[in-house]
Every structure is written in C-alpha cells, then in structure tokens.
Design an enzyme around this catalytic site. Structure first.
Site, mmCIF file in Angstrom:
data_model
loop_
_atom_site.group_PDB
_atom_site.id
_atom_site.type_symbol
_atom_site.label_atom_id
_atom_site.label_comp_id
_atom_site.label_asym_id
_atom_site.label_seq_id
_atom_site.Cartn_x
_atom_site.Cartn_y
_atom_site.Cartn_z
ATOM 1 N N THR A 78 -33.030 -18.257 14.539
ATOM 2 C CA THR A 78 -32.765 -18.094 15.726
ATOM 3 C C THR A 78 -32.541 -16.671 16.481
ATOM 4 O OG1 THR A 78 -30.384 -18.059 15.248
ATOM 5 C CG2 THR A 78 -31.447 -20.608 15.684
ATOM 6 N N ILE A 128 -33.809 -22.448 12.630
ATOM 7 C CA ILE A 128 -32.337 -22.687 12.022
ATOM 8 C C ILE A 128 -31.824 -21.452 11.538
ATOM 9 C CG2 ILE A 128 -33.140 -23.626 9.982
ATOM 10 C CD1 ILE A 128 -30.522 -25.381 10.015
ATOM 11 N N CYS A 129 -30.361 -21.209 11.700
ATOM 12 C CA CYS A 129 -30.002 -20.096 11.357
ATOM 13 C C CYS A 129 -30.657 -18.612 11.635
ATOM 14 C CB CYS A 129 -30.017 -20.120 9.594
ATOM 15 S SG CYS A 129 -29.177 -19.032 8.575
ATOM 16 N N GLY A 130 -31.008 -17.776 10.647
ATOM 17 C CA GLY A 130 -31.429 -16.442 10.999
ATOM 18 C C GLY A 130 -32.781 -16.423 12.079
#
Length: 204
Positions: free
Chosen positions: A109, A105-107
């Site tokens: 990725t 999730i978020c960074g």
C-alpha cells in the site's frame, strides 16, 4: 464464466515478500478455478521472509493487464528500503488504468501511495501515519478498516489477510452474500456454524 475461460490471477513475488499475507486469497481463488501465476522482477528465484524460494512464472516486463483477472501485491521489506519494487507500483497503475483489479496489502500500500494511486481512492493500510510517511496526498481518503475496496482497488493492512481475501472474492464474484459472510466468519472467527454453510454451498 467457466474456469477454462477465466484469465489467470497474477501474484507478485520478490525478495522479502510476506508469504503469509496472500495465502487465503490465492488458495481459494485456485479452488474457484483461477490459475495463479507468479510474477517476479525477473524470472530469477526470489526468497520470502519465511525462507520460501519461489521461481517466478513470468518477469514483470511480460505481464499485460489484458491477460489478467487481478494483480496481487504482497507486502515486503523492500517496499520501504528503496525503489526496487517501484516498477510493480507502476504496473499496478497500468492495470487500474485498463480497468483490471489490483489488490495490495501491507507494504505494497505504501508503494501505491508513492505512485500516487491512493490520492483519489478510499484505502487503508497498516496505520494512517505509515502511509503519511510516504508524503502522499491521499491522507483524507484513508479509512480505518480491516480492508477497503474502492472501484477496482483492494487495500488492507498486514494483520488482515482474511479480510483482504474477502474483499478480493467479493470484487471478483467468487463468493457472495451468505457464502462470503460464512467464509469470513469461519476463517477469521473460527465460527463452527459457518462451516455447515460452506459445505452446503460446495465451497469446502
């Protein structure tokens, strides 16, 4: 599979981790009988964005895909400020190669994008241009959705912790069908009618 025979879920923890992004996921996996084990760069304590101090259960070097049900990679400022977290992306590759699920999730990725893991898989993230800035080759596989599952990989952007959890539960078979839908409606939409469905199913 009984809770006593389930392999644990491994939650990556590192300095600046976004501690709000995985709470729904880990809380309900634990309720469903999964052990949650934290994995740090080493076993030295780390500090989240919210100031929580976490002492990892394991160092990354000691984690093996065959001992795990899932690797969860939260966002963190460090994903975008150098290569400190690149070993976690390489471990994600080992998990996926072994057929063991990964949820990012978020960074995180962006970390997977840099590792080349999103080039040939449908995925999402914060926004398409955020991932494009990594120089990865998977832009055509970007999906504008709250969360995306492709095979054994779940991805989501930073504003979608509930959808992220939903996809993990679906992938692991924790909740399904009407129950999964009700869980999402309760925690994402505050739908009071969903509460009754979950009570009846013994989820709450």
């Amino acid at each position: 599979m009984s809770s006593s025979t389930r392999k644990p879920v491994h939650l990556a923890v590192y300095d600046t981790l976004a501690d709000w992004e995985t709470g729904h996921t880990t809380a309900h996996l634990a309720r469903a009988g999964y052990g949650i084990r934290t994995v740090g760069p080493t076993r030295e304590p780390v500090v989240s964005i919210g100031g929580l101090r976490v002492a990892p259960d394991l160092a990354l070097a000691d984690v093996r895909p065959e001992d795990s049900s899932l690797l969860i990679l939260p966002g963190a400022d460090l994903w975008d400020t150098g290569g400190d977290l690149a070993p976690f992306a390489r471990t994600a590759r080992e998990f996926l190669d072994a057929g063991v699920p990964v949820a990012a999730i978020c960074g995180a990725t962006a970390g997977l994008a840099r590792e080349g893991l999103l080039d040939d898989r449908d995925h999402t993230g914060a926004v398409s241009f955020y991932l494009a800035a990594t120089g990865y080759g998977g832009g055509e596989r970007y999906v504008d959705a709250d969360a995306v599952t492709d095979g054994n990989l779940v991805t989501a952007g930073p504003t979608e912790p509930v959808a992220f959890a939903r996809e993990v539960f679906r992938l692991l078979g924790v909740y399904e069908g009407e129950v999964l839908d009700a869980w999402y409606r309760l925690f994402h939409d505050s739908d009071a009618e969903a509460y009754g469905v979950l009570q009846k199913a013994g989820v709450l």
